[in-house]
Design an enzyme around this catalytic site. Structure first.
Site, PDB file in Angstrom:
ATOM      1  N   CYS A 108       0.848  -1.250  -0.077  1.00 53.94           N
ATOM      2  CA  CYS A 108       0.083  -0.052  -0.022  1.00 53.94           C
ATOM      3  C   CYS A 108       0.810   1.054  -0.246  1.00 53.94           C
ATOM      4  CB  CYS A 108      -0.861   0.006   1.134  1.00 53.94           C
ATOM      5  SG  CYS A 108      -2.182  -1.244   1.000  1.00 53.94           S
ATOM      6  N   THR A 109       1.689   1.086   0.796  1.00 54.45           N
ATOM      7  CA  THR A 109       2.899   2.326   0.729  1.00 54.45           C
ATOM      8  C   THR A 109       3.621   2.717  -0.673  1.00 54.45           C
ATOM      9  OG1 THR A 109       3.536   1.966   2.869  1.00 54.45           O
ATOM     10  CG2 THR A 109       5.032   3.074   1.680  1.00 54.45           C
TER      11      THR A 109
END
Length: 160
Positions: free
Chosen positions: A46-47
């Site tokens: 997600c980062t």
């Protein structure tokens, strides 16, 4: 619930951003919009996805294309995530999963033999009329933003 398909009207929504301002899809009529759903702030995938969209925001902004990342995380968690990673993408909070479910991204998942409900990483391009122009489900992060940019250029060319 009927699964969303290209050409269908995109479900409208209003969700809060990291500054607690309500962002409503209907207010974005007239421009293409990118909406991506992701499982959790600060996880590695997600980062990478949020950074990739943020790194491309100048290009999206040049074409007046807002990008919204939606997850069940709280506004406070989104704010810390955005500050820590220096994100420029707009993160919206959907802790009740209402929008996530409306877009079919709340799915049964399985990890290490355990089944649970969670967000399936997916991305939608909404056209200027509020219809779904393209869908990616079960997104693999690496190279995804480049695919989105290419598809957006293709869709813009078709609209001309």
């Amino acid at each position: 619930m009927t699964e969303l398909e290209i050409g269908m009207k995109a479900p409208d929504f209003c969700l809060p951003d990291i500054d607690e301002h309500m962002v409503c899809l209907v207010e974005e009529r007239g421009v293409f919009v990118i909406i991506y759903f992701y499982p959790k702030d600060n996880s590695s995938g997600c980062t990478l996805e949020a950074r990739s969209f943020s790194d491309t925001m100048e290009e999206f902004a040049r074409d007046n294309t807002p990008v919204f990342g939606i997850s069940p995380d709280s506004i406070a968690t989104h704010r810390r995530f955005a500050e820590k990673q220096k994100l420029t993408v707009s993160l919206l909070s959907d802790p009740e999963h209402l929008v996530i479910e409306a877009y079919g991204a709340w799915k049964q998942k399985k990890m290490y033999g355990r089944e649970y409900m969670g967000v399936e990483r997916s991305t939608y391009i909404i056209d200027p009329d509020g219809n779904i122009a393209h869908i990616w489900r079960k997104v693999k992060v690496k190279g995804h933003v480049e695919e989105v940019v290419a598809k957006l250029e293709e869709l813009r060319a078709e609209k001309r």
